[in-house]
Design a protein around this motif. Structure first.
Motif, PDB file in Angstrom:
ATOM      1  N   UNK A 180       0.702  -1.169   0.164  1.00  0.00           N
ATOM      2  CA  UNK A 180      -0.130  -0.084   0.015  1.00  0.00           C
ATOM      3  C   UNK A 180       0.953   1.372  -0.053  1.00  0.00           C
ATOM      4  N   UNK A 181       2.162   1.105   0.194  1.00  0.00           N
ATOM      5  CA  UNK A 181       2.954   2.295  -0.031  1.00  0.00           C
ATOM      6  C   UNK A 181       3.310   2.718   1.536  1.00  0.00           C
ATOM      7  N   UNK A 182       2.906   1.853   2.549  1.00  0.00           N
ATOM      8  CA  UNK A 182       3.284   2.347   4.185  1.00  0.00           C
ATOM      9  C   UNK A 182       4.602   1.979   4.442  1.00  0.00           C
ATOM     10  N   UNK A 183       5.251   2.357   5.435  1.00  0.00           N
ATOM     11  CA  UNK A 183       6.605   2.184   6.066  1.00  0.00           C
ATOM     12  C   UNK A 183       6.345   1.455   7.060  1.00  0.00           C
ATOM     13  N   UNK A 184       6.583   0.308   7.404  1.00  0.00           N
ATOM     14  CA  UNK A 184       6.639  -0.433   8.938  1.00  0.00           C
ATOM     15  C   UNK A 184       7.649  -0.029   9.619  1.00  0.00           C
ATOM     16  N   UNK A 185       7.525   0.857  10.562  1.00  0.00           N
ATOM     17  CA  UNK A 185       8.385   1.334  11.555  1.00  0.00           C
ATOM     18  C   UNK A 185       9.001   0.311  12.428  1.00  0.00           C
ATOM     19  N   UNK A 186       8.216  -0.326  12.921  1.00  0.00           N
ATOM     20  CA  UNK A 186       8.575  -1.464  14.161  1.00  0.00           C
ATOM     21  C   UNK A 186       7.620  -2.672  14.083  1.00  0.00           C
ATOM     22  N   UNK A 187       8.208  -3.750  14.397  1.00  0.00           N
ATOM     23  CA  UNK A 187       7.629  -5.328  14.588  1.00  0.00           C
ATOM     24  C   UNK A 187       7.689  -5.647  16.076  1.00  0.00           C
ATOM     25  N   UNK A 188       6.514  -6.048  16.555  1.00  0.00           N
ATOM     26  CA  UNK A 188       6.714  -6.730  17.710  1.00  0.00           C
ATOM     27  C   UNK A 188       7.355  -5.943  18.903  1.00  0.00           C
ATOM     28  N   UNK A 189       7.088  -4.513  19.059  1.00  0.00           N
ATOM     29  CA  UNK A 189       7.590  -3.710  20.210  1.00  0.00           C
ATOM     30  C   UNK A 189       7.020  -4.117  21.205  1.00  0.00           C
ATOM     31  N   UNK A 190       7.721  -4.485  22.334  1.00  0.00           N
ATOM     32  CA  UNK A 190       7.267  -4.790  23.682  1.00  0.00           C
ATOM     33  C   UNK A 190       7.858  -4.200  24.835  1.00  0.00           C
ATOM     34  N   UNK A 191       7.236  -4.127  25.684  1.00  0.00           N
ATOM     35  CA  UNK A 191       7.739  -3.584  27.220  1.00  0.00           C
ATOM     36  C   UNK A 191       6.832  -4.663  28.030  1.00  0.00           C
ATOM     37  N   UNK A 192       7.277  -4.159  29.429  1.00  0.00           N
ATOM     38  CA  UNK A 192       6.618  -5.082  30.529  1.00  0.00           C
ATOM     39  C   UNK A 192       4.946  -5.160  30.575  1.00  0.00           C
ATOM     40  N   UNK A 193       4.233  -4.310  29.719  1.00  0.00           N
ATOM     41  CA  UNK A 193       3.101  -4.295  29.807  1.00  0.00           C
ATOM     42  C   UNK A 193       2.480  -4.847  28.679  1.00  0.00           C
ATOM     43  N   UNK A 194       3.067  -5.158  27.848  1.00  0.00           N
ATOM     44  CA  UNK A 194       2.567  -5.883  26.622  1.00  0.00           C
ATOM     45  C   UNK A 194       3.261  -5.600  25.270  1.00  0.00           C
TER      46      UNK A 194
END
Length: 133
Positions: free
Chosen positions: A23-37
């Motif tokens: 679609x022309x989007x740019x994925x900035x992050x995948x599976x970003x996590x911290x202690x909350x989810x």
């Protein structure tokens, strides 16, 4: 989570990321996590009229045919959306603090739901835009 469910989820996230890229989007992050989810995908959607990009938090739900819900989006509850929103603002705060993110006028929450056909058929993908006000 079992290894099978993890693999299915990873395949679904790959399919969703590929779809967004087409679609022309740019994925900035995948599976970003911290202690909350965890946030599945964080992407930038170009504004169609040339304005600033839209930051989109994308929850990916993948199920095999025969699962309880016809469309996996039904598994995204109001409580899940609230948690995603809180996590999104934590991600934004982290990126801004590091000087890695400019201001976004719009942050949208989407769900990409994927049904996998167990007989080797093509996955069925639905993109649900703006699922959280």
């Amino acid at each position: 989570m079992t290894d099978g469910r993890q693999r299915l989820g990873a395949v679904g996230e790959d399919i969703a990321a590929d779809y967004l890229t087409t679609l022309g989007w740019r994925v900035c992050a995948r599976n970003w996590r911290n202690r909350y989810g965890e946030l599945d995908l964080i992407a930038r959607e170009p504004d169609p009229v040339g304005g600033p990009d839209i930051l989109v938090i994308v929850e990916v739900k993948t199920r095999r045919n025969g699962a309880v819900f016809d469309d996996p989006v039904a598994a995204v509850t109001e409580a899940k959306l609230e948690r995603i929103s809180r996590l999104a603002w934590m991600w934004v705060a982290d990126r801004r603090e590091a000087g890695e993110l400019e201001y976004f006028e719009v942050i949208r929450y989407d769900v990409v739901s994927i049904r996998m056909d167990g007989r080797g058929g093509s996955p069925r993908l639905r993109h649900h835009r703006g699922v959280l006000d």
